[in-house]
Design a protein around this motif. Structure first.
Motif, mmCIF file in Angstrom:
data_model
loop_
_atom_site.group_PDB
_atom_site.id
_atom_site.type_symbol
_atom_site.label_atom_id
_atom_site.label_comp_id
_atom_site.label_asym_id
_atom_site.label_seq_id
_atom_site.Cartn_x
_atom_site.Cartn_y
_atom_site.Cartn_z
ATOM 1 N N ALA A 11 19.351 27.776 53.586
ATOM 2 C CA ALA A 11 20.484 28.178 54.412
ATOM 3 C C ALA A 11 20.304 29.550 55.055
ATOM 4 O O ALA A 11 21.204 30.015 55.754
ATOM 5 C CB ALA A 11 21.757 28.187 53.564
ATOM 6 N N PHE A 12 19.182 30.214 54.845
ATOM 7 C CA PHE A 12 19.013 31.574 55.342
ATOM 8 C C PHE A 12 18.533 31.579 56.793
ATOM 9 O O PHE A 12 17.839 30.656 57.242
ATOM 10 C CB PHE A 12 18.023 32.340 54.457
ATOM 11 C CG PHE A 12 18.562 32.637 53.084
ATOM 12 C CD1 PHE A 12 19.418 33.706 52.880
ATOM 13 C CD2 PHE A 12 18.217 31.833 52.012
ATOM 14 C CE1 PHE A 12 19.910 33.975 51.620
ATOM 15 C CE2 PHE A 12 18.703 32.088 50.742
ATOM 16 C CZ PHE A 12 19.557 33.166 50.554
ATOM 17 N N PRO A 13 18.852 32.636 57.556
ATOM 18 C CA PRO A 13 18.438 32.703 58.966
ATOM 19 C C PRO A 13 16.923 32.646 59.137
ATOM 20 O O PRO A 13 16.429 32.096 60.125
ATOM 21 C CB PRO A 13 18.999 34.058 59.439
ATOM 22 C CG PRO A 13 20.108 34.372 58.491
ATOM 23 C CD PRO A 13 19.719 33.774 57.174
ATOM 24 N N GLU A 14 16.174 33.235 58.194
ATOM 25 C CA GLU A 14 14.721 33.200 58.290
ATOM 26 C C GLU A 14 14.204 31.765 58.253
ATOM 27 O O GLU A 14 13.213 31.424 58.918
ATOM 28 C CB GLU A 14 14.105 34.012 57.143
ATOM 29 C CG GLU A 14 14.425 35.494 57.172
ATOM 30 C CD GLU A 14 15.822 35.807 56.653
ATOM 31 O OE1 GLU A 14 16.291 36.937 56.864
ATOM 32 O OE2 GLU A 14 16.449 34.915 56.026
ATOM 33 N N SER A 15 14.856 30.927 57.464
ATOM 34 C CA SER A 15 14.464 29.526 57.361
ATOM 35 C C SER A 15 14.693 28.799 58.685
ATOM 36 O O SER A 15 13.850 28.008 59.132
ATOM 37 C CB SER A 15 15.252 28.849 56.240
ATOM 38 O OG SER A 15 15.012 27.473 56.193
ATOM 39 N N ALA A 16 15.820 29.068 59.332
ATOM 40 C CA ALA A 16 16.097 28.452 60.625
ATOM 41 C C ALA A 16 15.092 28.926 61.675
ATOM 42 O O ALA A 16 14.619 28.136 62.505
ATOM 43 C CB ALA A 16 17.520 28.785 61.070
ATOM 44 N N ALA A 17 14.752 30.222 61.650
ATOM 45 C CA ALA A 17 13.751 30.738 62.581
ATOM 46 C C ALA A 17 12.402 30.064 62.344
ATOM 47 O O ALA A 17 11.681 29.750 63.295
ATOM 48 C CB ALA A 17 13.615 32.250 62.427
ATOM 49 N N ALA A 18 12.061 29.825 61.077
ATOM 50 C CA ALA A 18 10.808 29.152 60.753
ATOM 51 C C ALA A 18 10.798 27.728 61.307
ATOM 52 O O ALA A 18 9.786 27.260 61.843
ATOM 53 C CB ALA A 18 10.601 29.135 59.239
ATOM 54 N N ALA A 19 11.931 27.027 61.190
ATOM 55 C CA ALA A 19 12.013 25.654 61.696
ATOM 56 C C ALA A 19 11.861 25.632 63.218
ATOM 57 O O ALA A 19 11.176 24.758 63.778
ATOM 58 C CB ALA A 19 13.333 25.019 61.283
#
Length: 291
Positions: A11-19
């Protein structure tokens, strides 16, 4: 082998950026994208089953929302999702075993600039021999061309004292896909007692630099021949390798560093240069395992 990229999603923003970074990479590679959320299992004693069901529902929602967003941004991209129960590091490493790469978010905390790689990220790095790319949330703030990464340069750190074909193959392929320059860097430490009396010898420094330049040119030569359209610059500065890479890669599209594969009871070791780069770089970092 079917080409696909694995993304560890939470759920973290870094994870979304990675996706989002991985989706652009998948378009470059004509590869499929697989989003995985891993939930530790079994849950600690005392946590009711209802809480477990709620966590699974939350994970499915996170995965579906990101998949829907990426499908809108990249029509035609093959995207699948998976929620698994099990240790996150082991689950991601297993999923990445046949993938082109594994992409994860990496977090900057408070006033600390750069990557702060958590226990899961480090454990995955120790487990998989596939390339691992670490992406910060700040990557989302940069402009991107439609369906691909911005054409920022690729920077690769080269240790000329060891075989590094896997590392250079990855770096040259990435630069070729992006049609961007590749900057290869090998730095060497100042001689012991440098700057003191007779040890300060400009001729000696010139000889060391020439030896480093020759070694780097020899390592790059077959890859220049294989990728003749890639514009390559090679540098052999004196100084701390990690600091040189961080400076050279401050505005890069990707910094590529290596990790030696060690199959022994001593386990996997990430060298000090790679360790420093993955914790302090602001650009995406690819860690490539090699012999």
């Amino acid at each position: 082998m079917d080409h696909h990229i694995i993304v560890g999603l939470d759920a973290f923003p870094e994870s979304a950026a990675a996706a989002r970074w991985a989706a652009r990479e998948a378009r470059l590679r004509d590869a499929a994208l697989h989003l995985i959320h891993a939930e530790p299992w079994p849950l600690p004693l005392g946590i009711p089953a209802a809480a477990s069901d709620a966590r699974r529902g939350w994970a499915e929602t996170v995965l579906q929302e990101m998949a829907d967003e990426l499908r809108r941004a990249h029509p035609g991209l093959d995207i699948t999702t998976q929620s698994v129960d099990g240790p996150p590091a082991a689950s991601l490493a297993t999923g990445a075993a046949t993938a082109d790469m594994l992409v994860m978010g990496s977090r900057g905390l408070g006033s600390v600039t750069g990557f702060v790689l958590g226990s899961v990220g480090m454990a995955v790095m120790h487990t998989t021999e596939r390339p691992v790319v670490l992406v910060r949330s700040g990557e989302d703030a940069l402009p991107h061309e439609t369906e691909q990464h911005t054409r920022r340069d690729v920077v690769v750190g080269v240790d000329i004292s060891r075989p590094c074909d896997a590392l250079l193959a990855f770096a040259f392929e990435e630069a070729s896909r992006r049609s961007c320059p590749l900057h290869a860097l090998h730095s060497w430490p100042p001689p012991q007692f440098y700057g003191y009396g007779s040890a300060y010898d400009p001729g000696m420094l010139a000889r060391i630099n020439q030896s480093a330049t020759t070694g780097l040119d020899q390592a790059l030569r077959p890859w220049r021949d294989t990728f003749p359209t890639v514009e390559v610059t090679a540098r052999t500065p004196m100084g701390h390798t990690a600091q040189q890479l961080l400076e050279a890669g401050a505005d890069a599209g990707l910094i590529v560093v290596g990790r030696r594969i060690r199959r022994s009871l001593l386990g996997v070791r990430i060298g000090s240069t790679t360790h420093a780069v993955i914790h302090h770089a602001t650009s995406p970092v690819a860690v490539v395992a090699h012999d």
